[in-house]
Design an enzyme around this catalytic site. Structure first.
Site, PDB file in Angstrom:
ATOM      1  N   ARG A   1     -23.055  -8.543 -15.082  1.00  0.00           N
ATOM      2  CA  ARG A   1     -21.929  -8.582 -16.436  1.00  0.00           C
ATOM      3  C   ARG A   1     -22.742  -7.371 -17.083  1.00  0.00           C
ATOM      4  O   ARG A   1     -22.678  -6.956 -18.169  1.00  0.00           O
ATOM      5  CB  ARG A   1     -21.996  -9.610 -17.303  1.00  0.00           C
ATOM      6  CG  ARG A   1     -20.993  -9.314 -18.494  1.00  0.00           C
ATOM      7  CD  ARG A   1     -20.841 -10.449 -19.211  1.00  0.00           C
ATOM      8  NE  ARG A   1     -22.087 -11.631 -19.896  1.00  0.00           N
ATOM      9  CZ  ARG A   1     -21.664 -12.307 -21.316  1.00  0.00           C
ATOM     10  NH1 ARG A   1     -20.386 -13.255 -21.268  1.00  0.00           N
ATOM     11  NH2 ARG A   1     -22.717 -13.177 -20.951  1.00  0.00           N
TER      12      ARG A   1
ATOM     13  N   ILE B   1     -32.185 -17.154 -10.187  1.00  0.00           N
ATOM     14  CA  ILE B   1     -31.801 -17.894  -9.207  1.00  0.00           C
ATOM     15  C   ILE B   1     -30.579 -17.126  -8.664  1.00  0.00           C
ATOM     16  O   ILE B   1     -30.182 -17.104  -7.257  1.00  0.00           O
ATOM     17  CB  ILE B   1     -31.242 -19.291  -9.798  1.00  0.00           C
ATOM     18  CG1 ILE B   1     -32.604 -19.738 -10.042  1.00  0.00           C
ATOM     19  CG2 ILE B   1     -30.296 -20.034  -8.351  1.00  0.00           C
ATOM     20  CD1 ILE B   1     -31.864 -20.948 -10.831  1.00  0.00           C
TER      21      ILE B   1
ATOM     22  N   LYS C   1     -22.613 -28.412 -18.101  1.00  0.00           N
ATOM     23  CA  LYS C   1     -23.797 -28.016 -16.913  1.00  0.00           C
ATOM     24  C   LYS C   1     -22.368 -29.651 -16.018  1.00  0.00           C
ATOM     25  O   LYS C   1     -23.305 -29.591 -15.004  1.00  0.00           O
ATOM     26  CB  LYS C   1     -25.335 -27.801 -16.375  1.00  0.00           C
ATOM     27  CG  LYS C   1     -25.318 -26.609 -16.824  1.00  0.00           C
ATOM     28  CD  LYS C   1     -24.811 -25.440 -16.319  1.00  0.00           C
ATOM     29  CE  LYS C   1     -25.150 -24.384 -15.898  1.00  0.00           C
ATOM     30  NZ  LYS C   1     -24.988 -23.182 -14.730  1.00  0.00           N
TER      31      LYS C   1
ATOM     32  N   ARG D   1     -29.929 -11.384 -11.382  1.00  0.00           N
ATOM     33  CA  ARG D   1     -31.351 -11.327 -11.477  1.00  0.00           C
ATOM     34  C   ARG D   1     -31.329 -12.903 -10.957  1.00  0.00           C
ATOM     35  O   ARG D   1     -30.663 -13.609 -10.899  1.00  0.00           O
ATOM     36  CB  ARG D   1     -31.561 -11.373 -12.839  1.00  0.00           C
ATOM     37  CG  ARG D   1     -30.695 -12.033 -14.324  1.00  0.00           C
ATOM     38  CD  ARG D   1     -31.082 -12.027 -15.573  1.00  0.00           C
ATOM     39  NE  ARG D   1     -30.493 -10.669 -15.649  1.00  0.00           N
ATOM     40  CZ  ARG D   1     -29.813 -10.895 -16.514  1.00  0.00           C
ATOM     41  NH1 ARG D   1     -28.775 -10.667 -16.330  1.00  0.00           N
ATOM     42  NH2 ARG D   1     -29.521  -8.757 -16.894  1.00  0.00           N
TER      43      ARG D   1
ATOM     44  N   ILE E   1     -37.692 -23.418 -12.889  1.00  0.00           N
ATOM     45  CA  ILE E   1     -37.349 -22.913 -11.579  1.00  0.00           C
ATOM     46  C   ILE E   1     -38.332 -21.523 -12.142  1.00  0.00           C
ATOM     47  O   ILE E   1     -38.090 -21.519 -13.565  1.00  0.00           O
ATOM     48  CB  ILE E   1     -36.819 -21.786 -10.889  1.00  0.00           C
ATOM     49  CG1 ILE E   1     -35.214 -23.068 -10.907  1.00  0.00           C
ATOM     50  CG2 ILE E   1     -36.632 -20.883  -9.842  1.00  0.00           C
ATOM     51  CD1 ILE E   1     -35.958 -24.359 -10.080  1.00  0.00           C
TER      52      ILE E   1
ATOM     53  N   TYR F   1     -25.169 -26.482 -23.657  1.00  0.00           N
ATOM     54  CA  TYR F   1     -25.450 -26.136 -21.930  1.00  0.00           C
ATOM     55  C   TYR F   1     -25.592 -27.208 -21.385  1.00  0.00           C
ATOM     56  O   TYR F   1     -25.145 -27.903 -20.353  1.00  0.00           O
ATOM     57  CB  TYR F   1     -26.877 -25.270 -22.246  1.00  0.00           C
ATOM     58  CG  TYR F   1     -27.476 -25.234 -21.091  1.00  0.00           C
ATOM     59  CD1 TYR F   1     -26.644 -23.974 -20.264  1.00  0.00           C
ATOM     60  CD2 TYR F   1     -27.985 -25.712 -19.771  1.00  0.00           C
ATOM     61  CE1 TYR F   1     -27.632 -23.005 -18.981  1.00  0.00           C
ATOM     62  CE2 TYR F   1     -29.076 -24.958 -18.492  1.00  0.00           C
ATOM     63  CZ  TYR F   1     -27.927 -24.245 -18.349  1.00  0.00           C
ATOM     64  OH  TYR F   1     -28.789 -23.738 -16.999  1.00  0.00           O
TER      65      TYR F   1
ATOM     66  N   GLY G   1     -24.189 -18.171 -15.519  1.00  0.00           N
ATOM     67  CA  GLY G   1     -24.620 -18.813 -16.974  1.00  0.00           C
ATOM     68  C   GLY G   1     -24.800 -18.556 -18.079  1.00  0.00           C
ATOM     69  O   GLY G   1     -26.280 -17.492 -17.861  1.00  0.00           O
TER      70      GLY G   1
ATOM     71  N   ASP H   1     -16.733 -10.236 -15.608  1.00  0.00           N
ATOM     72  CA  ASP H   1     -17.288 -11.087 -16.766  1.00  0.00           C
ATOM     73  C   ASP H   1     -16.602 -11.771 -16.588  1.00  0.00           C
ATOM     74  O   ASP H   1     -15.102 -12.098 -16.774  1.00  0.00           O
ATOM     75  CB  ASP H   1     -16.624 -10.156 -17.784  1.00  0.00           C
ATOM     76  CG  ASP H   1     -17.019 -10.684 -19.453  1.00  0.00           C
ATOM     77  OD1 ASP H   1     -17.501 -12.575 -19.600  1.00  0.00           O
ATOM     78  OD2 ASP H   1     -16.926 -10.745 -20.236  1.00  0.00           O
ATOM     79  N   VAL H   2     -16.841 -13.799 -16.337  1.00  0.00           N
ATOM     80  CA  VAL H   2     -16.337 -14.670 -15.663  1.00  0.00           C
ATOM     81  C   VAL H   2     -16.009 -14.835 -16.808  1.00  0.00           C
ATOM     82  O   VAL H   2     -14.215 -16.471 -16.971  1.00  0.00           O
ATOM     83  CB  VAL H   2     -17.349 -15.418 -15.247  1.00  0.00           C
ATOM     84  CG1 VAL H   2     -18.196 -14.696 -14.064  1.00  0.00           C
ATOM     85  CG2 VAL H   2     -18.718 -16.295 -16.579  1.00  0.00           C
TER      86      VAL H   2
END
Length: 238
Positions: free
Chosen positions: A38, A18, A148, A16, A177, A144, A81, A52-53
């Site tokens: 995920r 970006i 980043k 989904r 975005i 967040y 993320g 799953d990261v």
């Protein structure tokens, strides 16, 4: 890394937004595109693996599946993320930990696993998807923004460690975005955001994806440890 030879590309969180646009861009360029996801639906046009990261075993299993089909990952786009926004004094410690674990430690997990194959190949491209708020800051986004911003140090440390092995590591920092997330914002809120952007518009996901594809190309072979903003000038100077 040549544009005429199909490479194995992995985009985490590629189902989904970006991530999906990045996967589409690489596929259009003729590469073998794999994504992890995920939740939600798996796009049929890519080699999709549920992973799953935040789980190293899950990531290892996903890489084994991809490697069995296409060989080692040559281009890694660490995009997966989450956000759990809240003002600092109200933010729960667990919300901070969860965002760091997904956005930062999650990137570490996939990068560490990918570099094993890249070192054997003696080539590779690592691209970390950050955000303008990683450098610019964002109200209610201490977790967040921290996650980043830390990707910059990660990319630059990887560059110093692996630069001599023909492996580059760069950071892409998108601004606002146009995605499903921004589409649901009230018109007045959108207007306020746009007023802060010198370009006076949101970017299309494809505009981020094209920069990512370029960073993975031969043309960017001497670009490493860089932070490339795609934000219409919003965060310039940061």
């Amino acid at each position: 890394m040549t544009e005429t030879t199909a490479k194995t590309v992995l985009v985490t969180g590629g189902n989904r937004g970006i991530g999906y646009a990045i996967a589409q861009e690489f596929k259009a360029a003729g590469h073998n595109v794999c994504i992890t996801y995920r939740s939600g639906e798996a796009p049929q046009e890519f080699f999709s693996v549920k992973a799953d990261v935040t789980d190293s075993a899950s990531i290892d299993a996903a890489f084994k599946e991809i490697e069995a089909e296409f060989g080692p990952v040559e281009v890694l786009v660490a995009n997966a993320g989450i956000t759990k926004d809240m003002l600092l004094l109200r933010m729960k410690e667990q919300d901070f930990i969860d965002v760091i674990d997904t956005n930062l430690t999650g990137a570490f997990r996939v990068v560490q696993r990918a570099t094993k194959g890249m070192l054997k190949l003696k080539r590779g491209r690592i691209i970390l998807i950050s955000s303008v708020v990683g450098l610019y800051g964002g109200m209610g986004q201490v977790n967040y923004s921290s996650s980043k911003a830390a990707l910059v140090g990660m990319a630059r440390s990887i560059t110093r460690e692996l630069g001599s092995r023909n492996i580059t590591a760069n950071v892409i920092a998108p601004g606002f975005i146009q995605t499903e997330m921004t589409d649901v914002l009230p018109e007045e809120t959108k207007k306020q955001y746009i007023e802060t952007i010198p370009a006076k518009r949101f970017a299309q996901p494809k505009e981020v994806a094209q920069v990512v594809r370029w960073v993975a190309s031969d043309e960017a072979a001497y670009v490493s440890g860089a932070v490339i903003p795609v934000d219409g000038g919003l965060g310039m100077g940061h």
